[in-house]
Scaffold this active site. Structure first.
Site, mmCIF file in Angstrom:
data_model
loop_
_atom_site.group_PDB
_atom_site.id
_atom_site.type_symbol
_atom_site.label_atom_id
_atom_site.label_comp_id
_atom_site.label_asym_id
_atom_site.label_seq_id
_atom_site.Cartn_x
_atom_site.Cartn_y
_atom_site.Cartn_z
ATOM 1 N N PRO A 95 42.718 36.753 49.069
ATOM 2 C CA PRO A 95 44.002 37.474 49.015
ATOM 3 C C PRO A 95 44.976 36.997 47.955
ATOM 4 O O PRO A 95 46.024 36.445 48.258
ATOM 5 C CB PRO A 95 44.570 37.268 50.414
ATOM 6 C CG PRO A 95 43.973 35.987 50.883
ATOM 7 C CD PRO A 95 42.634 35.866 50.234
ATOM 8 N N CYS A 96 44.646 37.259 46.705
ATOM 9 C CA CYS A 96 45.519 36.867 45.612
ATOM 10 C C CYS A 96 46.818 37.678 45.629
ATOM 11 O O CYS A 96 47.795 37.278 45.017
ATOM 12 C CB CYS A 96 44.803 37.052 44.279
ATOM 13 S SG CYS A 96 43.926 38.614 44.144
ATOM 14 N N HIS A 97 46.820 38.807 46.347
ATOM 15 C CA HIS A 97 48.030 39.638 46.367
ATOM 16 C C HIS A 97 49.108 39.038 47.267
ATOM 17 O O HIS A 97 50.234 39.472 47.255
ATOM 18 C CB HIS A 97 47.674 41.045 46.846
ATOM 19 C CG HIS A 97 47.007 41.074 48.193
ATOM 20 N ND1 HIS A 97 45.649 40.862 48.361
ATOM 21 C CD2 HIS A 97 47.509 41.271 49.421
ATOM 22 C CE1 HIS A 97 45.366 40.933 49.645
ATOM 23 N NE2 HIS A 97 46.466 41.180 50.324
#
Length: 170
Positions: A130-132
């Site tokens: 989950p880089c967001h």
DNA sequence: TAACATTCCGCGC
DNA sequence: GCGCGGAATGTTA
């Protein structure tokens, strides 16, 4: 091994190595394969099982639900530092966020926030890693290699608000 | 060495 | 408070 996953948000492209899921691309944003390792063959049955897990996890994540069981992730493409950063990101709970600076501090490298941002951009498996959920220090969006609209959409689907405003309206 | 998905501080409005 | 410019920062190709 390259396969696709059709979702209500478009057709995602995946790549599998012998070790597991190695890469995931947004629709209309297909990237070249990372390195030769990602192209190594895995057994037919392994890939089939992994792909089913990936498809289910991706659809759950896009619906704002827990992704459930993930396939093994092949992050061998990354450097040591990048894998550390990705490891921290995977521990961010749904609906929560961290800043680039907080991740740098978690790695006992305060001041490396800029480097953390670079590592996020190198993430081969967005959404599932989950880089967001990584934002700038002032609770602003920061950047996103797949396009900021994707970042806004993913955050909104998780019910995350920035300074009391829905990311989609920013 | 140059390029970054950063952050902080100081300014002027 | 907000925006802008500049400097310091760690990692990467």
């Amino acid at each position: 091994m390259k396969l696709t996953i059709a979702t209500d948000a478009g057709k995602f492209t995946t790549h599998y190595s012998q070790r597991g899921l190695a890469q995931l691309d947004f629709p209309e944003d297909e990237r070249p394969c990372y390195g030769e390792k990602a192209n190594a063959e895995a057994t037919r049955s392994d890939v089939k099982r992994w792909h089913e897990l990936t498809a289910a996890a991706l659809k759950n994540a896009l619906a704002g639900k827990e992704p459930g069981t993930l396939p093994p992730l092949d992050l061998s493409i990354g450097t040591d530092f990048q894998r550390e950063v990705w490891g921290v990101m995977q521990r961010i709970a749904m609906g929560r966020t961290m800043s680039y600076g907080e991740i740098a501090a978690a790695l006992r490298k305060p001041g490396a926030s800029r480097a953390v941002g670079a590592a996020c951009g190198a993430n081969p498996i967005p959404v599932l890693v989950p880089c967001h959920r990584v934002l700038a220090a002032n609770s602003k969006l920061g950047g996103f290699s797949g396009g900021l609209n994707w970042k806004r959409k993913l955050l909104a689907r998780e019910g995350i608000y920035l300074n009391g405003i829905q990311p989609t309206l920013l």
